[in-house]
Write a protein that holds these residues in place. Structure first.
Motif, PDB file in Angstrom:
ATOM      1  N   GLN A   1       0.810  -1.216   0.000  1.00  0.00           N
ATOM      2  CA  GLN A   1       0.000   0.000   0.000  1.00  0.00           C
ATOM      3  C   GLN A   1       0.846   1.269   0.000  1.00  0.00           C
ATOM      4  O   GLN A   1       0.475   2.274  -0.600  1.00  0.00           O
ATOM      5  N   ILE A   2       1.983   1.237   0.662  1.00  0.00           N
ATOM      6  CA  ILE A   2       2.812   2.450   0.721  1.00  0.00           C
ATOM      7  C   ILE A   2       3.864   2.481  -0.392  1.00  0.00           C
ATOM      8  O   ILE A   2       4.720   3.356  -0.427  1.00  0.00           O
ATOM      9  N   GLY A   3       3.789   1.506  -1.299  1.00  0.00           N
ATOM     10  CA  GLY A   3       4.608   1.555  -2.499  1.00  0.00           C
ATOM     11  C   GLY A   3       6.025   1.047  -2.383  1.00  0.00           C
ATOM     12  O   GLY A   3       6.858   1.314  -3.258  1.00  0.00           O
ATOM     13  N   TYR A   4       6.318   0.271  -1.319  1.00  0.00           N
ATOM     14  CA  TYR A   4       7.678  -0.240  -1.142  1.00  0.00           C
ATOM     15  C   TYR A   4       7.850  -1.659  -1.682  1.00  0.00           C
ATOM     16  O   TYR A   4       8.949  -2.202  -1.650  1.00  0.00           O
ATOM     17  N   LEU A   5       6.783  -2.254  -2.178  1.00  0.00           N
ATOM     18  CA  LEU A   5       6.857  -3.654  -2.559  1.00  0.00           C
ATOM     19  C   LEU A   5       6.155  -3.884  -3.893  1.00  0.00           C
ATOM     20  O   LEU A   5       5.085  -3.316  -4.146  1.00  0.00           O
ATOM     21  N   THR A   6       6.758  -4.685  -4.735  1.00  0.00           N
ATOM     22  CA  THR A   6       6.142  -5.106  -5.986  1.00  0.00           C
ATOM     23  C   THR A   6       6.141  -6.633  -6.020  1.00  0.00           C
ATOM     24  O   THR A   6       6.919  -7.277  -5.303  1.00  0.00           O
ATOM     25  N   PRO A   7       5.287  -7.223  -6.857  1.00  0.00           N
ATOM     26  CA  PRO A   7       5.266  -8.690  -6.944  1.00  0.00           C
ATOM     27  C   PRO A   7       6.342  -9.233  -7.875  1.00  0.00           C
ATOM     28  O   PRO A   7       6.276 -10.384  -8.292  1.00  0.00           O
ATOM     29  N   ASN A   8       7.325  -8.412  -8.178  1.00  0.00           N
ATOM     30  CA  ASN A   8       8.414  -8.835  -9.055  1.00  0.00           C
ATOM     31  C   ASN A   8       9.598  -9.315  -8.220  1.00  0.00           C
ATOM     32  O   ASN A   8      10.188  -8.540  -7.470  1.00  0.00           O
ATOM     33  N   LEU A   9       9.914 -10.576  -8.338  1.00  0.00           N
ATOM     34  CA  LEU A   9      11.017 -11.160  -7.577  1.00  0.00           C
ATOM     35  C   LEU A   9      12.342 -10.896  -8.283  1.00  0.00           C
ATOM     36  O   LEU A   9      12.552 -11.356  -9.408  1.00  0.00           O
ATOM     37  N   TYR A  10      13.214 -10.165  -7.618  1.00  0.00           N
ATOM     38  CA  TYR A  10      14.541  -9.913  -8.175  1.00  0.00           C
ATOM     39  C   TYR A  10      15.419 -11.135  -7.924  1.00  0.00           C
ATOM     40  O   TYR A  10      15.504 -11.643  -6.797  1.00  0.00           O
ATOM     41  N   ILE A  11      16.062 -11.621  -8.984  1.00  0.00           N
ATOM     42  CA  ILE A  11      16.934 -12.790  -8.875  1.00  0.00           C
ATOM     43  C   ILE A  11      18.366 -12.307  -8.673  1.00  0.00           C
ATOM     44  O   ILE A  11      18.998 -11.803  -9.618  1.00  0.00           O
ATOM     45  N   PRO A  12      18.900 -12.409  -7.451  1.00  0.00           N
ATOM     46  CA  PRO A  12      20.273 -11.953  -7.196  1.00  0.00           C
ATOM     47  C   PRO A  12      21.282 -12.650  -8.108  1.00  0.00           C
ATOM     48  O   PRO A  12      21.091 -13.790  -8.517  1.00  0.00           O
ATOM     49  N   PHE A  13      22.345 -11.912  -8.431  1.00  0.00           N
ATOM     50  CA  PHE A  13      23.468 -12.384  -9.246  1.00  0.00           C
ATOM     51  C   PHE A  13      23.136 -12.465 -10.744  1.00  0.00           C
ATOM     52  O   PHE A  13      24.033 -12.460 -11.569  1.00  0.00           O
ATOM     53  N   PHE A  14      21.831 -12.555 -11.082  1.00  0.00           N
ATOM     54  CA  PHE A  14      21.449 -12.656 -12.491  1.00  0.00           C
ATOM     55  C   PHE A  14      20.872 -11.352 -13.033  1.00  0.00           C
ATOM     56  O   PHE A  14      20.749 -11.182 -14.244  1.00  0.00           O
ATOM     57  N   GLY A  15      20.482 -10.456 -12.136  1.00  0.00           N
ATOM     58  CA  GLY A  15      19.989  -9.151 -12.545  1.00  0.00           C
ATOM     59  C   GLY A  15      18.684  -9.168 -13.304  1.00  0.00           C
ATOM     60  O   GLY A  15      18.433  -8.286 -14.136  1.00  0.00           O
ATOM     61  N   VAL A  16      17.840 -10.162 -13.058  1.00  0.00           N
ATOM     62  CA  VAL A  16      16.544 -10.235 -13.738  1.00  0.00           C
ATOM     63  C   VAL A  16      15.428 -10.294 -12.695  1.00  0.00           C
ATOM     64  O   VAL A  16      15.663 -10.599 -11.529  1.00  0.00           O
ATOM     65  N   GLU A  17      14.212  -9.985 -13.136  1.00  0.00           N
ATOM     66  CA  GLU A  17      13.058 -10.025 -12.259  1.00  0.00           C
ATOM     67  C   GLU A  17      12.030 -11.023 -12.777  1.00  0.00           C
ATOM     68  O   GLU A  17      11.840 -11.145 -13.992  1.00  0.00           O
ATOM     69  N   LEU A  18      11.387 -11.708 -11.853  1.00  0.00           N
ATOM     70  CA  LEU A  18      10.339 -12.669 -12.193  1.00  0.00           C
ATOM     71  C   LEU A  18       9.007 -12.095 -11.730  1.00  0.00           C
ATOM     72  O   LEU A  18       8.781 -11.920 -10.536  1.00  0.00           O
ATOM     73  N   ALA A  19       8.135 -11.769 -12.688  1.00  0.00           N
ATOM     74  CA  ALA A  19       6.834 -11.177 -12.359  1.00  0.00           C
ATOM     75  C   ALA A  19       5.874 -12.271 -11.896  1.00  0.00           C
ATOM     76  O   ALA A  19       5.700 -13.291 -12.572  1.00  0.00           O
ATOM     77  N   LEU A  20       5.263 -12.053 -10.728  1.00  0.00           N
ATOM     78  CA  LEU A  20       4.321 -13.015 -10.170  1.00  0.00           C
ATOM     79  C   LEU A  20       2.967 -12.348  -9.955  1.00  0.00           C
ATOM     80  O   LEU A  20       2.896 -11.146  -9.702  1.00  0.00           O
TER      81      LEU A  20
END
Length: 328
Positions: free
Chosen positions: A131-150
């Motif tokens: 609600q306060i905008g600090y979180l998205t459902p996109n999982l950042y994959i460390p070391f690979f620099g990509v995000e997984l949208a859930l």
């Protein structure tokens, strides 16, 4: 800098709080009940004051008020949200500790009660961060620099599982003098580095306060411990560890910086499953892992040094895995 002020205030307040709290706990006979099935030499610790986590919780609270008020006034409230989240877990732990003292036993709240309370806290925290905008459902994959949208529903289930699991893993690690404290200090320093790198001043202040409070607690908790943190402290620490990961939107880094926590939980699970499948045989000498190593001849000081040192190295590697997400 504000994070240096935060560290100093948390350290100083927690040290002073310890001078006052430990004698009070002794007068109240708030002593730790030791597991009868644990290492026999741990029985000498029976009666050591518990609920000492209150001292670093108080130190952190004062630090974020002193060092973080200006940041909060500017509209950055993540440090307060994470602290309140961890505080809820600390309150659950406090209730558990009080129940143990009242019944003079090693068990307080039932597993089901603790799970439901922790699950509720995790769900509320996830919704709040969203609600306060600090979180998205996109999982950042460390070391690979990509995000997984859930999908948000999937992310909520994932977040609740990780939060409850992390909190209980930290709690399980608190079984040897200074161990949970020593392992969590490098984790706090990791969060200081990452939040500063991401220009998240509010979370840098909170992370520095966590580090300061834990260094102060180590004065009393290092072997031989004068006080234990109790579930009050260990559940609070678990809340801080996972809360900061989610507030920084890097929850998948937790298995790296928290490898010791993971190893403790996995060893416990393996022991239980193996015991049931083999009709009473044990895979480890005793679970969780630190007790297995104790029975193998490791001293509490060696456990502290090896586990803390390994965590420090892992945190350095973990920083490399997330530093390119929001480069300065």
């Amino acid at each position: 800098m504000k994070y240096i002020l935060s560290f100093i205030v948390a350290f100083g307040v927690a040290v002073i709080a310890g001078m006052i709290l430990i004698p009070v706990l002794r007068r109240l006979k708030a002593g730790q009940m030791i597991r009868e099935d644990g290492p026999t030499w741990h029985m000498s610790k029976q009666g050591t004051p518990s609920m000492g986590g209150l001292m670093f919780i108080f130190g952190i609270a004062v630090a974020i008020v002193v060092a973080g008020m200006e940041t909060l006034a500017a509209g950055n409230s993540a440090h307060l949200v994470v602290f309140l989240f961890a505080l809820v877990f600390g309150l659950i732990g406090l209730i558990d500790d009080i129940q143990k003292l009242r019944h003079r036993a090693n068990e307080g709240l039932s597993a089901a009660q603790k799970f439901l309370l922790q699950l509720a806290a995790a769900i509320v925290f996830t919704i709040w961060l969203r609600q306060i905008g600090y979180l998205t459902p996109n999982l950042y994959i460390p070391f690979f620099g990509v995000e997984l949208a859930l999908p948000w529903v999937v992310y909520m289930v994932f977040a609740a599982f990780v939060m409850v699991g992390t909190v209980n893993a930290v709690n399980l690690t608190d079984g040897v003098d200074g161990l949970a404290t020593g392992v969590t200090i490098p984790v706090a320093m990791f969060y200081v580095a990452v939040s500063a790198w991401y220009s998240r001043e509010d979370l840098t202040i909170l992370s520095a306060a966590l580090a300061g409070g834990l260094f102060a607690f180590l004065v009393y908790n290092f072997h031989p411990a004068k006080v234990f943190m109790g579930d009050t402290g260990s559940l609070f620490l678990g809340g801080m560890v996972c809360g900061l990961a989610f507030a920084l939107n890097i929850p998948l880094i937790l298995p790296v910086i928290g490898l010791i926590y993971v190893a403790e939980v996995v060893s416990d699970i393996i022991q239980v499953v193996y015991f049931k499948k083999t009709g009473g045989k044990r895979f480890f000498r005793m679970a969780p892992l630190h007790h297995h190593l104790e029975l193998g001849g490791w001293s509490e000081v060696k456990l502290f040094c090896v586990f803390s040192g390994l965590t420090l190295a892992l945190c350095a590697v973990a920083f490399l895995g997330v530093m390119n997400r929001y480069p300065i």
